[in-house]
Design an enzyme around this catalytic site. Structure first.
Site, PDB file in Angstrom:
ATOM      1  N   ARG A  28       0.820  -1.217   0.000  1.00  0.00           N
ATOM      2  CA  ARG A  28       0.000   0.000   0.000  1.00  0.00           C
ATOM      3  C   ARG A  28       0.849   1.259   0.000  1.00  0.00           C
ATOM      4  O   ARG A  28       0.530   2.229  -0.691  1.00  0.00           O
ATOM      5  CB  ARG A  28      -0.948   0.010   1.207  1.00  0.00           C
ATOM      6  CG  ARG A  28      -2.022  -1.060   1.133  1.00  0.00           C
ATOM      7  CD  ARG A  28      -2.864  -1.105   2.387  1.00  0.00           C
ATOM      8  NE  ARG A  28      -2.002  -1.373   3.543  1.00  0.00           N
ATOM      9  CZ  ARG A  28      -2.265  -1.008   4.777  1.00  0.00           C
ATOM     10  NH1 ARG A  28      -3.382  -0.361   5.064  1.00  0.00           N
ATOM     11  NH2 ARG A  28      -1.431  -1.292   5.758  1.00  0.00           N
ATOM     12  N   ASN A  46      -6.145  -2.957   2.192  1.00  0.00           N
ATOM     13  CA  ASN A  46      -6.112  -4.399   2.424  1.00  0.00           C
ATOM     14  C   ASN A  46      -7.537  -4.905   2.591  1.00  0.00           C
ATOM     15  O   ASN A  46      -8.356  -4.257   3.245  1.00  0.00           O
ATOM     16  CB  ASN A  46      -5.318  -4.726   3.689  1.00  0.00           C
ATOM     17  CG  ASN A  46      -3.831  -4.550   3.515  1.00  0.00           C
ATOM     18  OD1 ASN A  46      -3.309  -4.499   2.417  1.00  0.00           O
ATOM     19  ND2 ASN A  46      -3.125  -4.431   4.625  1.00  0.00           N
TER      20      ASN A  46
END
Length: 100
Positions: A28, A46
């Site tokens: 990320r 996520n």
């Protein structure tokens, strides 16, 4: 690679789900850093099943294609599969960020 839709809005929104070793490896954060190099907005987060969802929006589909090419180069060793689809989105994101 990208399916066409009848979206008449000025912006194009794509949703991708990445499979593989994509959680707990800085996916990320590296995605956010890469996204800030492009005129795109959206988010990365996520998912509970161990995948990562990416939603990106831009006025030019070519920009999104270049971004996804860079994503594949950056994460070639982590990603085992990715599904990408063009979606209709009511949301107009102001920036690119990590969602929790």
């Amino acid at each position: 690679m990208f399916a066409e839709s009848g979206q008449s809005d000025l912006s194009v929104t794509l949703r991708a789900v990445y499979h593989g070793q994509v959680q707990g490896v800085g996916f990320r954060y590296r995605t956010t850093r890469l996204a800030h190099q492009y005129p795109i907005t959206g988010y990365v987060k996520n998912l509970p099943d161990g995948t990562v969802e990416l939603v990106v929006q831009a006025e030019d589909k070519t920009v999104l294609e270049q971004f996804f090419d860079d994503m594949m180069l950056t994460f070639a060793t982590n990603v085992t599969d990715v599904s990408v689809e063009e979606i209709d989105s009511e949301a107009h994101y102001q920036q690119f960020q990590i969602e929790r």
